[in-house]
Design an enzyme around this catalytic site. Sequence first.
Site, PDB file in Angstrom:
ATOM      1  N   GLU A 157       4.697  -3.943  16.678  1.00  0.00           N
ATOM      2  CA  GLU A 157       4.167  -2.582  16.530  1.00  0.00           C
ATOM      3  C   GLU A 157       3.407  -2.143  17.769  1.00  0.00           C
ATOM      4  OE1 GLU A 157       1.653   0.739  15.813  1.00  0.00           O
ATOM      5  OE2 GLU A 157       0.899  -1.277  16.217  1.00  0.00           O
ATOM      6  N   ASP A 164       1.788  -8.215  14.484  1.00  0.00           N
ATOM      7  CA  ASP A 164       1.428  -8.491  15.874  1.00  0.00           C
ATOM      8  C   ASP A 164       0.087  -7.865  16.239  1.00  0.00           C
ATOM      9  OD1 ASP A 164       2.835  -5.990  15.577  1.00  0.00           O
ATOM     10  OD2 ASP A 164       2.851  -5.826  17.751  1.00  0.00           O
TER      11      ASP A 164
HETATM   12 ZN   LIG Z   1      -2.074  -1.346  14.336  1.00  0.00          ZN
END
Ligand SMILES: [Zn+2]
Length: 417
Positions: free
Chosen positions: A161, A96
Amino acid sequence: MPSVEQLLTSIDGYREDMIGALGELLRIPAIGPENGGDGEFEGARYLRELVERCGFDDVEMFDALDERVRLRLRPNVVAKKRGSSDQTVWIVTHMDTVPPGDLDTWNYPPFSPRLVDGKLYGLGSEDNGQAMIASLFAAKALNELSPAGRRTMGLAIVADEERGSEKGIKFLIREGVFRSGDIIYVPDYGVPDGSVIEVAEKSLVWLKVTVEGKQTHASTPAKGINAMKVGSRFMTFLLDHLAEKYGKTSEIFMPPNSTFEPTKRLQTVGNINTVPGEDVFYLDFRILPDYDAEEVLKTVKKIARLFEERTGADITVENEQTTSAGPPSPTDNEAMKALVSAIKTVREVEPVARGIGGGTCANLFRLAGFDAYAWQTVDEVAHSINEYSKVDNIVGDAKVFAVLMASLCYPSEFGLE
Ligand SMILES: [Zn+2]
């Protein structure tokens, strides 16, 4: 017996393939729902096909349910090349990205990657596409040269993340993907010459302090309670007290001490001749992992009570955010030595272990009881307009990952014992 030379040569041979693969990946938006995106599903589909072609024994999808995205799932790709032991050496990267921000400010459109002067531009190129592609092709090179290893080699390519890892790393930890004794590398932090290995973080505490006094005319201050005066005295006493009480230093950190800083302060009254009845300010603490962040918070509240009793003002301390740091990862074990040696071999720099102010997902592993090391070679342009990845860094880091994995998983095959 294959040689390290052969390994490095095959990675040089992948240069164009790595540029192509990263370019394809950057075309596919992978933005979490909190950032207005539809998740990582499309990117994961492309990645899975790519991973399938890299010679692993098994490739498994771990989908976390998420009602907020179109297909209701946040995908995580886990690939393994089995060794004689289940102990796994992991490289963990994330799919992401943050949102691109104002599209007009990008010189190269964020989802139309462009290669200019050896740099591949695009959103997610440095954070974290470079390390993902580098680790994948490092594994591919090894898988083509070595049939079986001592330890298992694992790649985890995760979702979510950028906004907390609940559907990514934390989900995989809960699912039992990582096991006690596994070695974990998280290439999501680095410096331009590749000389810094992040092994520890400080805890982060953000507080909002509201002091309620009593507003009155500035010519008769005794009729009120000056909230700014109370707030200022409380603030300076508190910060001095904390700096002294939590005064340890640790040389791996820069700065080596815990820091306690006042940051934002809201405007009080709009005119000069009024005693303010309210004072609101914010504090940013970065605390060495030697101390418990919750215990620091208790100290703050205790001192607030003291000032309340002494002044008659009300002092509210609100916790805006607390991220506790896990214990520092050791720097004298095999995991660290293998990384240092791989960096020296490939990059010809002398790497140092460092603690940072806070903010990598390596900390999630440390909190869960794993040793985790964050390293890569980047110009530190993550989350900025015109983010890019230097092709030389993709290739160089792939070589470091390959040598690292070779020394931990295939030491006898490569004569690295
Ligand atoms: Zn990162």
